[in-house]
Structures are given as C-alpha cells and as structure tokens.
Design an enzyme around this catalytic site. Structure first.
Site, PDB file in Angstrom:
ATOM      1  N   GLU A  70       0.815  -1.214   0.000  1.00  0.00           N
ATOM      2  CA  GLU A  70       0.000   0.000   0.000  1.00  0.00           C
ATOM      3  C   GLU A  70       0.847   1.261   0.000  1.00  0.00           C
ATOM      4  O   GLU A  70       0.473   2.268  -0.601  1.00  0.00           O
ATOM      5  CB  GLU A  70      -0.956   0.028   1.197  1.00  0.00           C
ATOM      6  CG  GLU A  70      -2.107  -0.976   1.125  1.00  0.00           C
ATOM      7  CD  GLU A  70      -1.742  -2.370   1.644  1.00  0.00           C
ATOM      8  OE1 GLU A  70      -0.563  -2.596   1.997  1.00  0.00           O
ATOM      9  OE2 GLU A  70      -2.639  -3.237   1.687  1.00  0.00           O
ATOM     10  N   HIS A 139     -10.040  -5.832   9.775  1.00  0.00           N
ATOM     11  CA  HIS A 139     -10.783  -5.724   8.514  1.00  0.00           C
ATOM     12  C   HIS A 139     -12.158  -5.087   8.726  1.00  0.00           C
ATOM     13  O   HIS A 139     -13.049  -5.261   7.903  1.00  0.00           O
ATOM     14  CB  HIS A 139     -10.979  -7.102   7.861  1.00  0.00           C
ATOM     15  CG  HIS A 139      -9.718  -7.750   7.362  1.00  0.00           C
ATOM     16  ND1 HIS A 139      -8.727  -8.173   8.205  1.00  0.00           N
ATOM     17  CD2 HIS A 139      -9.296  -8.027   6.099  1.00  0.00           C
ATOM     18  CE1 HIS A 139      -7.743  -8.712   7.484  1.00  0.00           C
ATOM     19  NE2 HIS A 139      -8.062  -8.628   6.210  1.00  0.00           N
TER      20      HIS A 139
END
Lengths: 333, 348
Positions: A70, A139
């Site tokens: 990322e 998550h």
C-alpha cells in the site's frame, strides 16, 4: 410548480455496489486519464466485487492489480496525480490505510500547500469500512475521522446508492484528494439512482433524507438507512428528521443548523469510535452555530472506543444500530 | 537531447558551472543560516555536487526528478533559478513555494522538479507515480528519484521499487550513499556491502559508481535512462559520495573523525573535474577563476533578491490548501483574524 428544468429526473434502481461500479465505468469512459489501481481489483473483480468486470472493458492497463504494498502504490498514485493522471485507488479494507499513511499524510495531503499551490492532486481513494461481517479488528475499522481530521484531504461517505454515484463522480472530477468511504454492509442496499451521467453531488453538502420537526438524526453510511427505518417506526409519535451527512470534510454546517433551528434536538449516528471523531465535529458545529436552538442534550451513537471483536455476539454488542438510534431519540424527546 | 551533453566541451563547462553554483549557493545558505537570517534548518549538498549534476545532465529537460531533504543541489542541477530558491529559503513570497515550503520542500512541477522532501524515502514512490503517468500516456520522458543511503531501509522505497520493476516503469533510483544516515554510519544501517545489491530483489540492474566523479555518474544515468525509455524498467544506481558538512548546519559531527572528512575533501568533485578539464587543455586557470567569479555574482544576486523580497501577508497562510474553495478554511481563517489580536475579542 413543474417547469422544464424541474421535472423528475430519470432514475433506475440499483445497489450501492452497482452504483459505484457504474460510476467508475462512466468516469473511465469519460476521461482517459482516470484509471484504477489496487489489490485484486482486476482479475478478481475486487475482494468485495465492486470493480467486478471493469477490467474486461478497460483492460489491465486501466484497471491495475497492484502488488500488496500500500505504501508504494499509494505513493505512486500521488506521484501520478501530481503529473497529470487521475488515479482512483482502492484500499481493500480501510484498516490497511495504516500501511499507506505516510504517503497520504505527508505527501498527498501536503504537496499542494507546501508547493504554494503549484500542483494539483486529483486522486480518489476508495476503501471499505465497518463491522458486521465477523471480519475482526483488522478488517472492520471505521477510520474516516482520521482522514477528515487531516488538513488537505476531503472525505465523503455515502449512505445511499444515489449518494454513492453523485459523490464518487464529484470525487473523481475534483482536483483535490478525496477519500470515498464505503460501508461494506450496504453494498446490497438498493435505491433509486439518477441515470444522468453528469449527476454529481457537491462535496460538502449533506442531504435531508426525511423531513421531521421533533428531532434531527444526522447519520452516515449504514446508519442512514437504519435511522430512516426508526423514523418510520416512530411515525405518528415522534417526527424524526434524518440527514445523510454524506460529506465529512468539508462539512455542511448550514444544513445542520437549519435542521436544529427547526427541531432543537440532535442525535449523531456514525460507526466511528466515539472519542475525538466525526460525532464530535458535528456536535461542535451544532453548538458553535445553533447553541440557542438546542432544547436537549445532544446524543452520540457510535462504537464505544473498542476495536471490532470477532465473535458475532460481541460484534453485535459494540456495533451501533437502529435500536441505539431509537434509544437515543427517546432519551431526549 | 540530454540537458547538458558531457560529450562536448561546452557541456562540460556548463556542468562545471552548475557544480560551482551549487557549492556557492549552499556555502551562502550555510552562512546565512548561521547568521540567523534563514529560519528552520538547512541540509547542505556540499561535496555531493557531482551526483546531482552528473545525473540531471543525463536527463532531458522535461524529465521528472524527486529529491530529498538535501535538495538544493538537485534543484540547481535540474535548472531551477537560484533567486526564487534562495527566496524560498528566506520564506519569502517570491520563493518557489511562496514561502510555504522552505529548504526541504522546494518544488517546480512545471520544470519537472517534484519536490525536495522532508520524509526519508518518500521520493521513490512519487517518482514511480510520475513514471506511471509517463507510461500510461506514452510520453517520451523518464523520472529519476534521488534517495539517500538511509532511505534504502525504508519500507516504502522497497514497495515502490517492487512496483516499478514489476510494471517496467521508466524510473531511475539514484542512491546517494554519503555514508551516514544522519549520524549513523551506513554499515550500522544495512547488511549489504553495496546498496546497489538491493536491486537484485527486483531483478533489475544495480550498479555502484564513484559519486565524486561526474562522468561516472553521468554515464550510469545515461545508460539507465536508455533502459527506461526502451521499456525495460528501473535501474538502481548507488553513487558513493560524501557530504563535507554535517547532516544539518549546526551538527557537531560527533560520529566522524576529521581525517575521514579530509580524505574525502581531497577528492573534491569540483576540483577534480576542473583539473581534468585544465589538464585536457579545455579550461585555463584564468577561465576557471572567471567562472567562479561569475557564479559568486549569480549567488550574490540571488541573495540580494531573497533578502529584499516581500514577506508573505499573514492571510496567505490560508491559501493553497485545496483547488476548490473550502468553507472551513475561509470561515476559520476569518475567525482567527476577526479580533486582530484585540484582547476584547472583536466580533467572535
């Protein structure tokens, strides 16, 4: 009242997921400089199936599967945006923004200002937030308050399919960095969406979803729909106004104030942790600008400063829902 | 066409001029910082001039670079004007960033200079992104990211290099190994002998060159640029160099010995190159002195420009946050200024 420009817009029924996908499709068709990048967004169609078949239409040059890095691809999107591209980045789960935050906070957010306005930063970052899937703490986060807090970034979070389309179009067409927060539990939620390919919702505008006179519920994402259901349940008893905040930064102070001048009572419902976040900013704007309209203590509905637990029974405990919104209303009406 | 063609005599003299300009700019910046005229802190490029000029000479005018916290040399090497550069160091409105960036954030995007950077290792992802634009639009350009030896330890550098290599993007990673990451020797920060060895992780070429030799740097970047333009992806170049000053001005340099500094100073990249030109008969001592004198004048003029430039007006602090108008900024700025410091609070 009806005149040429005010006829009802043509709409079609679609889900939040479809509204996002079709918006991406339209904006990519409209502008060659728009391209998508993220983890597993092409061949797999996105882990929550948002990008779907877009790679078949636009190819893997414009729907780019990135390595799982990322910080690198967020930085690449930032550098690409500074040089004439209009990237749309997908961060698979908003928790993963942590990996990319250096590029977000020190580069993307600051470049325009540090350079004295001599660059634009037309980048959109889409990411999924929220609990409800048993996905546990890494998550399921709701992190939009971080982004909305950070100077130089805009943040939006739709509560309906129409808002998803209009806000995403504005985000992609904006010359500023805009984060688009998708609550994963409303991807299947349906609604009427204007078919106009230039249907945009200005960044910085909230929307009154349901008018009411007794109490204002300012909600985001999943809690917009749940608050509307509560308003229906209370019909005839309490007249609830429900506002989809839509835009976290800029924040639509005027719509908040107008509503409070009418109702005098405020519930803020957002899935962020309660401390130092979206709720607090809405409350601050209300108190600063509509103090003398307030008739009762303001109520906050959110996550009580815990992470998202795994066990469904624990997750249900900490996740805010319609019942909590209803309790909050009943405490002050 | 390369920005400066080192194959020609004119090009070599121009390269020498740029190295001298960097040396003079940073000498002056160091003095004015010590005098308290320049706020914040400054990181000087003195000693590393052959790397910046050798690299940027091999680029074409519209190629992109990303720079580091030690960025003045990269700016001058890329052709930026010392006047608005110095004005930026002084925090003046006429600076490249209207006084909002300072030494660590000088940028001129139109000139392909995507910014000095205060975050170690942040440039390579940005350079990779510029290369992504180039690749997608089919432009005939490349991007070059300067990074220090310390940055090679950063995760985002690896993440970007892996992306660039996997996608064959036209970017060059130029590691300026000046042997200290701030005050910690390179040996204590990395487990490889040559930092160019990290290129192996991405299956791209990695080479180590003498960063005190402008020709060696220039040849390496020329080759890397050709490779990038051919669609073969990035190259890692490690240029071994040395900063003659501390990490920042005022650094006591407790981490290194004087004799080490002297050994490197004996290999001064400017003197070495000038002597080479003199030995070849391309430059006379008189011409060299005249060139130095011209450069001194250039920097004196830049200094005068900066010193006499206007301060930004306080309300300019609220400009340039967004392309769009954002009501929060206008509203909050108005409140900040509403009472003008009046203890009674004005219109709040």
């Amino acid at each position: 009242m009806a005149s040429a420009g005010l006829e009802a817009e043509a709409t079609e029924t679609m889900t939040v997921r479809e509204a996002i996908r079709e918006t991406l499709r339209e904006e990519m068709a409209r502008d060659e400089d728009v391209f998508l990048m993220g983890e597993d967004i092409a061949t797999m169609g996105g882990v929550l199936d948002v990008t779907g078949d877009l790679h078949e239409q636009f190819g893997k040059d414009r729907v780019r599967d990135t390595p799982i890095g990322e910080s690198g691809f967020m930085g690449a999107a930032t550098g690409a945006a500074a040089t004439g591209s209009r990237p749309v980045v997908e961060i698979m789960f908003s928790d993963f923004l942590g990996v990319a935050m250096e590029q977000v906070m020190n580069q993307m957010a600051k470049m325009r200002y540090m350079f004295g306005g001599k660059t634009e930063m037309p980048v959109t970052v889409r990411t999924t937030e929220g609990g409800g899937m048993g996905a546990a703490s890494q998550h399921s986060g709701t992190v939009h308050s971080w982004i909305a807090h950070f100077p130089g970034l805009m943040a939006v979070a739709p509560g309906t399919p129409a808002a998803a389309k209009g806000l995403l179009k504005s985000a992609i067409r904006s010359d500023d960095p805009v984060f688009f927060f998708e609550n994963k539990m409303i991807y299947e939620q349906s609604g009427e969406v204007p078919v106009d390919e230039d249907f945009t919702i200005p960044l910085g505008e909230a929307h009154v979803e349901r008018e009411g006179s007794d109490v204002t519920v300012i909600a985001t994402q999943r809690l917009v729909g749940e608050s509307l259901s509560v308003a229906d349940e209370l019909e005839g008893d309490t007249d609830v106004e429900v506002i989809d905040l839509r835009s976290l930064y800029p924040l639509d102070t005027d719509t908040i104030v107008e509503s409070l001048e009418k109702t005098g009572r405020l519930v803020v419902a957002d899935e962020s942790p309660l401390s130092y976040g979206t709720h607090a900013e809405v409350v601050a704007r209300a108190v600063e600008n509509a103090f003398y309209s307030l008739d009762a203590p303001i109520q906050r509905v959110g996550v009580p400063d815990t992470h998202m637990p795994f066990s469904p029974s624990l997750e249900r405990e900490v996740l805010p829902d319609g019942a909590e919104v209803r309790d909050a209303i009943e405490r002050i009406v | 066409m390369p920005t400066i063609d080192l194959e020609t005599e004119t090009g070599r003299k121009e390269a020498l001029r740029r190295m001298l300009t960097i040396r003079q700019f940073d000498t002056t910046a160091g003095e004015r910082f010590a005098d308290g005229e320049i706020p914040g802190f400054v990181h000087l490029y003195i000693g590393e001039e052959a790397v910046g000029v050798g690299a940027c000479s091999a680029l074409e005018d519209d190629d992109y670079i990303t720079s580091t916290h030690r960025g003045h040399g990269h700016c001058i090497a890329k052709g930026l004007d010392p006047k608005p550069m110095m004005a930026e160091l002084y925090g003046k409105r006429e600076g490249y960033c209207n006084g909002k960036g300072g030494s660590m954030h000088i940028a001129d995007v139109d000139a392909g200079m995507l910014g000095a950077n205060g975050i170690v290792g942040a440039g390579p992802p940005l350079g990779t992104g510029a290369a992504l634009t180039i690749d997608r639009k089919g432009e005939d350009r490349v991007a070059l990211s300067f990074l220090g030896d310390g940055a090679v330890a950063q995760g985002q550098v690896h993440s970007a290099a892996n992306l660039a290599a996997t996608w064959d993007l036209p970017v060059i990673f130029l590691v300026e190994n000046n042997h200290y990451g701030e005050g910690t020797p390179v040996e204590e920060q990395h487990n490889v002998e040559n930092l160019s060895a990290t290129a192996g992780a991405y299956n791209v070429p990695g080479i180590t060159v003498d960063g005190m030799d402008i020709t060696a740097v220039n040849e390496a970047v020329t080759e890397a640029r050709e490779r990038a333009r051919a669609g073969d992806g990035p190259t890692f170049i490690e240029a071994e160099t040395y900063r003659f000053h501390g990490h920042f001005e005022g650094d006591e340099e407790l981490y290194r010995e004087d004799d080490e500094v002297e050994r490197w100073e004996a290999r001064d990249p400017i003197e070495t190159f000038a002597q080479r030109l003199i030995d070849r008969g391309e430059l006379t001592n008189e011409e060299y002195e005249a060139l130095q004198s011209e450069v001194e004048t250039t920097i004196e003029e830049a200094l005068e420009y900066a010193q006499s430039a206007e301060e930004p007006a306080p309300e300019e602090a609220y400009d340039d946050m967004f392309a769009a108008e954002v009501p929060e900024i206008t509203e909050f700025a108005r409140r900040v200024r509403a009472d003008g410091g009046d203890p009674d609070g004005g219109e709040r």
